[in-house]
Design an enzyme around this catalytic site. Structure first.
Site, short mmCIF file in Angstrom:
data_model
loop_
_atom_site.label_atom_id
_atom_site.label_comp_id
_atom_site.label_asym_id
_atom_site.label_seq_id
_atom_site.Cartn_x
_atom_site.Cartn_y
_atom_site.Cartn_z
CE1 TYR A 1 -9.45 -2.84 0.15
CE2 TYR A 1 -8.51 -0.97 -1.02
CZ TYR A 1 -8.36 -2.09 -0.21
OH TYR A 1 -7.11 -2.45 0.24
CE LYS B 1 -3.99 -2.25 2.18
NZ LYS B 1 -5.02 -2.18 3.25
NE ARG C 1 -6.54 -12.35 5.31
CZ ARG C 1 -7.23 -11.21 5.26
NH1 ARG C 1 -7.14 -10.40 4.21
NH2 ARG C 1 -8.00 -10.85 6.26
CB THR D 1 -7.62 -5.55 9.72
OG1 THR D 1 -8.12 -6.73 9.07
CG2 THR D 1 -7.91 -4.33 8.88
NE ARG E 1 -2.67 -5.67 7.12
CZ ARG E 1 -3.82 -6.20 6.71
NH1 ARG E 1 -4.39 -7.15 7.42
NH2 ARG E 1 -4.37 -5.80 5.58
CG PHE F 1 -13.36 1.93 6.70
CD1 PHE F 1 -12.85 1.31 5.59
CD2 PHE F 1 -14.03 1.16 7.65
CE1 PHE F 1 -12.99 -0.07 5.39
CE2 PHE F 1 -14.18 -0.22 7.46
CZ PHE F 1 -13.66 -0.82 6.32
CG HIS G 1 -5.39 -6.33 -0.48
ND1 HIS G 1 -6.62 -6.36 0.11
CD2 HIS G 1 -5.42 -7.25 -1.49
CE1 HIS G 1 -7.38 -7.25 -0.52
NE2 HIS G 1 -6.68 -7.79 -1.50
CD GLU H 1 -8.79 -9.38 -3.93
OE1 GLU H 1 -7.65 -9.75 -3.57
OE2 GLU H 1 -9.68 -9.07 -3.12
CG ASN I 1 -3.81 -2.30 6.81
OD1 ASN I 1 -3.67 -1.98 5.63
ND2 ASN I 1 -4.86 -3.00 7.23
P1 IDP Z 1 -8.09 -6.85 5.48
O1 IDP Z 1 -7.30 -5.90 4.61
O2 IDP Z 1 -7.30 -7.29 6.69
O3 IDP Z 1 -8.69 -8.01 4.71
P2 IDP Z 1 -10.74 -5.58 5.54
O4 IDP Z 1 -11.71 -5.63 6.69
O5 IDP Z 1 -11.09 -6.31 4.28
O6 IDP Z 1 -9.31 -6.02 6.11
O7 IDP Z 1 -10.56 -4.02 5.21
C1 IDP Z 1 -9.92 -3.61 4.03
C2 IDP Z 1 -9.03 -2.44 4.35
O8 IDP Z 1 -9.82 -1.35 4.80
C3 IDP Z 1 -8.04 -2.67 5.51
O9 IDP Z 1 -6.86 -3.36 5.12
C4 IDP Z 1 -7.75 -1.25 5.94
O10 IDP Z 1 -6.81 -0.60 5.07
C5 IDP Z 1 -9.12 -0.59 5.78
N1 IDP Z 1 -9.89 -0.62 7.03
C6 IDP Z 1 -10.50 -1.68 7.62
N2 IDP Z 1 -11.13 -1.34 8.76
C7 IDP Z 1 -10.93 0.01 8.89
C8 IDP Z 1 -11.35 0.97 9.88
O11 IDP Z 1 -12.02 0.66 10.85
N3 IDP Z 1 -10.91 2.25 9.67
C9 IDP Z 1 -10.16 2.63 8.59
N4 IDP Z 1 -9.77 1.76 7.65
C10 IDP Z 1 -10.14 0.46 7.79
#
Ligand code: IDP
Length: 140
Positions: free
Chosen positions: A51, A11, A87, A93, A104, A59, A117, A128, A114
């Protein structure tokens, strides 16, 4: 064990801090092979569609803005159980909840920025990968 392919993104927070090599080293040390890779700057339309499942989440707008704030590196990783393995290497996350030694935990700036992805299922990995790569760009 099954040889799988998963989709990965380094990212904007990772490219900004020049962490491409450090993160790729984690993948390779864990036995994942980078079989496709390119550095791109996503458009809002590209990131918004990628997304789309999060469209109703609060968010979503900020996430699209963040993902288009700088270059990213999109990748295909190949190896045994690549989806789950990636993962595990990535960690939770929210870096505050991520296990020690995960990408992370060690590199993420926040729950949003973070660093990486990774596809959450084999089915999503295929979707994807096809979103960013032509078949001839993936060399196993
Ligand atoms: P993942 O990337 O661990 O699979 P997801 O829940 O699919 O997590 O969320 C996608 C992306 O959205 C996360 O990697 C992060 O960058 C962002 N994200 C997830 N939850 C939040 C939040 O509560 N606040 C801000 N950004 C978030």
């Amino acid at each position: 064990m099954a040889i799988e392919r998963t989709f990965s993104i380094l990212k904007p927070d990772a490219t900004r801090r020049n962490l491409t090599g450090a993160i790729n080293e984690r993948f390779e040390k864990a036995g994942l092979r980078i079989v496709a890779q390119k550095r791109i700057h996503m458009t809002e339309a590209q990131a918004g569609k990628f997304y789309e499942v999060h469209k109703e989440r609060p968010f979503y707008g900020e996430l699209v803005k963040f993902m288009t704030s700088g270059p990213v590196v999109v990748q295909v990783l190949e190896g045994e159980n690549a989806v789950l393995k990636n993962r595990e290497i990535m960690g939770a996350t929210n870096p505050a909840n991520a296990d020690a030694g995960t990408i992370r935990k060690d590199f993420a700036e926040s729950i949003e920025a973070n660093s990486v992805h990774g596809s959450d299922s084999l089915e999503n990995a295929a979707i994807e990968i096809a979103y960013f790569f032509a078949g001839c760009e993936i060399v196993g």
